[in-house]
Design a protein around this motif. Structure first.
Motif, short mmCIF file in Angstrom:
data_model
loop_
_atom_site.label_atom_id
_atom_site.label_comp_id
_atom_site.label_asym_id
_atom_site.label_seq_id
_atom_site.Cartn_x
_atom_site.Cartn_y
_atom_site.Cartn_z
N ASN A 31 28.48 27.20 12.38
CA ASN A 31 28.13 28.12 13.46
C ASN A 31 27.56 27.32 14.62
OD1 ASN A 31 27.77 30.60 14.75
ND2 ASN A 31 25.72 30.86 13.91
N ARG A 32 28.34 27.19 15.69
CA ARG A 32 27.86 26.47 16.88
C ARG A 32 27.08 27.43 17.74
NH1 ARG A 32 31.49 22.09 19.49
NH2 ARG A 32 29.50 21.70 20.48
N VAL A 33 25.88 27.02 18.13
CA VAL A 33 24.99 27.88 18.90
C VAL A 33 24.56 27.13 20.16
CG1 VAL A 33 22.85 29.20 18.87
CG2 VAL A 33 24.14 28.90 16.75
N TRP A 34 24.68 27.81 21.32
CA TRP A 34 24.24 27.27 22.58
C TRP A 34 23.17 28.18 23.18
CZ3 TRP A 34 29.42 27.43 21.33
CH2 TRP A 34 30.10 26.20 21.31
N ASN A 35 22.46 27.65 24.15
CA ASN A 35 21.51 28.43 24.95
C ASN A 35 20.31 28.93 24.13
OD1 ASN A 35 20.99 29.26 27.62
ND2 ASN A 35 21.55 31.36 27.14
N GLN A 36 19.91 28.16 23.10
CA GLN A 36 18.77 28.55 22.28
C GLN A 36 17.45 28.32 22.99
OE1 GLN A 36 18.73 27.31 18.09
NE2 GLN A 36 20.79 26.54 18.44
N ARG A 37 17.41 27.30 23.83
CA ARG A 37 16.15 26.93 24.47
C ARG A 37 16.30 26.86 25.98
NH1 ARG A 37 16.92 23.47 20.23
NH2 ARG A 37 15.49 23.78 18.49
N MET A 38 15.17 27.07 26.63
CA MET A 38 15.10 26.79 28.06
C MET A 38 14.00 25.76 28.23
SD MET A 38 13.28 30.13 29.62
CE MET A 38 12.70 31.29 28.41
N TYR A 39 14.11 24.96 29.24
CA TYR A 39 13.13 23.90 29.48
C TYR A 39 12.39 24.18 30.78
CZ TYR A 39 15.48 21.58 25.67
OH TYR A 39 15.99 21.28 24.44
N ILE A 40 11.07 24.12 30.69
CA ILE A 40 10.24 24.34 31.87
C ILE A 40 9.35 23.12 32.07
CG2 ILE A 40 10.25 26.86 31.68
CD1 ILE A 40 7.44 26.62 30.44
N LYS A 41 8.92 22.92 33.29
CA LYS A 41 8.00 21.82 33.59
C LYS A 41 6.57 22.29 33.31
CE LYS A 41 10.85 18.82 35.69
NZ LYS A 41 10.88 17.41 35.76
N ALA A 42 5.84 21.50 32.54
CA ALA A 42 4.45 21.83 32.25
C ALA A 42 3.60 21.51 33.48
CB ALA A 42 3.95 21.03 31.05
N PRO A 43 2.81 22.48 33.95
CA PRO A 43 2.00 22.25 35.15
C PRO A 43 1.04 21.08 34.96
CG PRO A 43 1.93 24.56 34.47
CD PRO A 43 2.63 23.79 33.40
N GLY A 44 0.96 20.23 35.98
CA GLY A 44 0.04 19.10 35.95
C GLY A 44 0.61 17.84 35.32
N THR A 45 1.52 18.00 34.34
CA THR A 45 2.06 16.82 33.66
C THR A 45 3.47 16.50 34.11
OG1 THR A 45 2.99 18.09 31.83
CG2 THR A 45 0.71 17.31 31.58
N ASN A 46 4.18 17.50 34.64
CA ASN A 46 5.57 17.37 35.06
C ASN A 46 6.51 17.01 33.90
OD1 ASN A 46 7.29 17.85 37.20
ND2 ASN A 46 7.45 15.69 37.73
#
Length: 171
Positions: free
Chosen positions: A80-95
């Motif tokens: 079972n191939r799965v895409w789009n499980q995660r989104m990536y965000i920038k952590a404030p202050g650490t980038n």
């Protein structure tokens, strides 16, 4: 999309890598036989099995318990191939990029029976064990470090303030 996945030859068309697939099945069998993530990694390292990729900041190429955990959760091993499980965000202050799980409804899935490596019965045994570990050790939905800690009482004591498990990170 997606990078290299242990057990497969990747590129335009994915195919099963027979040598790595045997290691994947061995990992699932050890997990079903109640080996901890740490113990599975130690067995693979002792045998000299090369890991999927080098660990950051480590000159030796070794298996890590977190790698084993992610491998045991990856549905590609049941075709079972799965895409789009995660989104990536920038952590404030650490980038730094931080992964966040998307709701299951947003995932894209495709059945690929030719990519199945792990038999369904073995997959189910491992997933049941993973759920039991999550229930036992984590209120957050993730297995904590206590689940594979070498320290006897890790995870058994609870903080009176926040109600989270106390763990020993170093003796």
């Amino acid at each position: 999309t997606g990078g290299r996945c242990f057990g497969y030859n990747t590129g335009q068309r994915w195919t099963v890598n027979i040598d790595e697939a045997a290691i994947v099945v061995e990992i699932f069998i050890m997990s079903a036989d109640r080996y901890s993530l740490k113990r599975i990694a130690a067995v693979l390292n002792q045998k000299g099995v090369p890991p999927p990729r080098a660990r950051k900041g480590n000159t030796l190429n070794t298996w890590a318990p977190t790698c084993i955990r992610e491998l045991l959760r990856n549905e590609i091993y049941i075709g079972n191939r799965v895409w789009n499980q995660r989104m990536y965000i920038k952590a404030p202050g650490t980038n730094k990029r931080v992964a966040r799980t998307r709701p299951r409804e947003e995932w894209s899935e495709v059945e690929c029976p030719e990519l199945r490596i792990v038999p369904d019965e073995l997959w189910q045994r491992v997933q049941e064990r993973q759920k039991a570990l999550m229930k036992k050790y984590a209120g957050s939905g993730r297995v904590s470090r206590a689940a594979h800690s070498a320290h006897l009482l890790s995870g058994l004591l609870v903080c009176n303030e926040c109600k989270r498990s106390l763990i020993v990170i170093s003796g």
